[in-house]
Design a protein around this motif. Sequence first.
Motif, mmCIF file in Angstrom:
data_model
loop_
_atom_site.group_PDB
_atom_site.id
_atom_site.type_symbol
_atom_site.label_atom_id
_atom_site.label_comp_id
_atom_site.label_asym_id
_atom_site.label_seq_id
_atom_site.Cartn_x
_atom_site.Cartn_y
_atom_site.Cartn_z
ATOM 1 N N UNK A 127 11.207 -27.871 -31.158
ATOM 2 C CA UNK A 127 10.142 -27.246 -30.352
ATOM 3 C C UNK A 127 10.322 -27.446 -28.958
ATOM 4 N N UNK A 128 10.851 -28.572 -28.532
ATOM 5 C CA UNK A 128 11.246 -28.585 -27.116
ATOM 6 C C UNK A 128 11.948 -27.457 -26.589
ATOM 7 N N UNK A 129 13.213 -27.224 -27.364
ATOM 8 C CA UNK A 129 13.986 -26.197 -26.959
ATOM 9 C C UNK A 129 13.520 -24.647 -27.031
ATOM 10 N N UNK A 130 12.714 -24.484 -28.119
ATOM 11 C CA UNK A 130 12.507 -22.910 -28.397
ATOM 12 C C UNK A 130 10.912 -22.733 -28.378
ATOM 13 N N UNK A 131 10.145 -23.770 -28.322
ATOM 14 C CA UNK A 131 8.644 -23.406 -28.556
ATOM 15 C C UNK A 131 8.141 -23.640 -29.898
ATOM 16 N N UNK A 132 6.998 -23.610 -30.090
ATOM 17 C CA UNK A 132 6.481 -24.184 -31.610
ATOM 18 C C UNK A 132 6.765 -22.624 -32.491
ATOM 19 N N UNK A 133 6.446 -21.451 -31.899
ATOM 20 C CA UNK A 133 6.359 -20.237 -32.317
ATOM 21 C C UNK A 133 7.716 -19.869 -33.113
ATOM 22 N N UNK A 134 8.935 -19.664 -32.467
ATOM 23 C CA UNK A 134 10.245 -19.678 -32.678
ATOM 24 C C UNK A 134 10.604 -20.625 -33.740
ATOM 25 N N UNK A 135 10.341 -21.949 -33.609
ATOM 26 C CA UNK A 135 10.689 -22.861 -34.544
ATOM 27 C C UNK A 135 10.037 -22.333 -35.946
ATOM 28 N N UNK A 136 8.906 -22.081 -35.946
ATOM 29 C CA UNK A 136 7.854 -21.922 -37.041
ATOM 30 C C UNK A 136 8.088 -20.672 -37.887
#
Length: 667
Positions: A267-276
């Motif tokens: 999440x720190x690297x990509x943001x929550x939406x990309x991870x999710x």
Amino acid sequence: MLALAGVLAAAAVAAGAGVYVFGSSCDLDALREARIGQNSFVYAADGSLLGSIPAERNRQVVPLTRISPWIPKATVAIEDRRFYEHGGIDPQGIARAVWADVRARRVVQGGSTITQQLVRNLYISNERTVQRKLKEACLALKLNDAWPKQRILASYLNQVYYGNLAYGIEAASQTYFSKPSRSLNLREAALLAGMTQAPSAYDPFAEPGRALARRDEVLRAMREQGVIDEQQYRWARRARDLGLRPGRLYKEIREPYFFAYVRDRLIRAYGTETVRSGGLTVYTTIVPRWQRAARDAIRATLTEPTDPAAAVISIDPATGAIRAMTAVVPGRRDNQFNLLSQARRQPGSTFKTFVLTAAVEQGIDPDTSYYVSAPFTYRPVGDGNCDDGSWWCVKTYDSRYAGWISITRATLRSDNSVYAQLTLDVGPERIAAVARKMGVRTPLDVNGSYFPSMGLGSIAVSPLDMASAYATLAAGGIYSEPMAIRRVVLADGSDDTETGWGTPKRTRVLSDGVAAEVTRILEDNVSYGTGTRAAFGRPAAGKTGTTDRHADAWFVGYTPDLATAVWMGYQAGEIPMENVHGIAVAGGTFPAQIWRLMMERTIGLRPVRDFPAAKTLPEFKPFQRGKWALASDPYAAAATTDSATATTAEPGSTTTAPAANETTPRP
């Protein structure tokens, strides 16, 4: 100070104007709506699947009409009080946050609006530059013009992370209260609204006390802004029980502690939406066989359902790769409390390693520098006594002392009276600096880092901190940032080579001579000091730790190939472990045994390796005992001491009477 506040406010307004100028080159097309259904997958080091990062099952979009009205009210009150007034960015909020940070001399408030946070969650780039911050603010201004406030708020509430894999208010409500968000009452809404700023810090499962205090902070903000009246405020604060009803989600996830840790880094690297929903394929460092070895070591030692919990974390000193991260809470199968990275407990005498390291680095020869092992009293004020807390009074656990004793022998005895004096001579600030550069990331600046009991382990840290710091010694003084992710394959099949996954981040923080000297003493500690139960027939170094009334017990040690921290205690809090399998738990008992079993079944299967010889020797200087050590009368105390030799039963100290290895003394 009023003039400074005015300057800050003017600067914030000027920044806003600059954003408008920059705004001609930003475009709302940079935002993308959340996509549900493209899961990301996480794999262990051996290629086995740890689990998928849920999309549809942990996020359900609901309109504001199906959300309890308390949720938007509480969220706006604590996150963005001028949400309905500003135009997407809030110069007043920025100035207020900067002013609060200047006064506290640290970051205590953020100036981002709800609109900016929504933009950040939806923004594709993971850059951390001034240019991005300007573009983020610009997009917030444009989004504010393009969308009604209610749509912005609804989107935010359906996007924001509430911890424990819950994205959006509906998933959060189900996760923490097992009910839909429309049924949340005032106190439940205040609890959830307060979590979004720092989900791990305010996790009600892991940190119920901090979560409760944060809930009350939200309620106060609502009262001050006229959202609720005094009667509603008192009703909501009356219940000190958080009323949690954990939901049964994410059963398919293996190794949940490590999985959650990996997710946080993604999440720190990509943001929550990309991870999710970004379709990532993530390869990690965890070794399932070693995970099983760690759990088996705990279960073979703690066999009763009423036994305390235990946590184990192992790090490869050469790379910082996390090889094992697990915990067992006897009598409970589904535990959502991350005892490895979230929990912080007093480390007891394991923290003495940082005192020893700081002393050696300062040029103090532990073999030839002597102190008096005797009851020690530090008197920062003339009037007072041990009972009222104005003096710091240190004793050993068994009230046995050794008279004049070297620092080396005091380490093997885990003699708190000597280490209390050494802490004052070396300086708590210097010790905190050494601990930080070795890998302790928990803030240590209690009372400006001059809290003298720090050297005896009075400041709570995490097992991850301790394993990382001891790995620095195992690596000969080179710190490696803990690494959980080896490789990330993006949705298009290409490797992410820009984020640096799998590349060790290593920095020399100690000379190899200092590290070797500390290792030599800690090797002796395993051989015939307080850590003999950890010995498993090959070179190993380590230190035991036990806190006041046996509330926490530790063994942290290392070989040339692996550093492992073992913590043992009750999950619910600092509950004495004074009768576990018929004994009082100290670091040299069950934790050392768990450590040995874990290491035997992992590193013990590899060829034996010795610690490498140092290329440079530490530079020792003539040492004169510092003024703090002379604050007591060592000669009078020495006359009544017992010149006992090193013992394998870990000694301890208290502020007023013998109890356990460490104290939680007051300054």
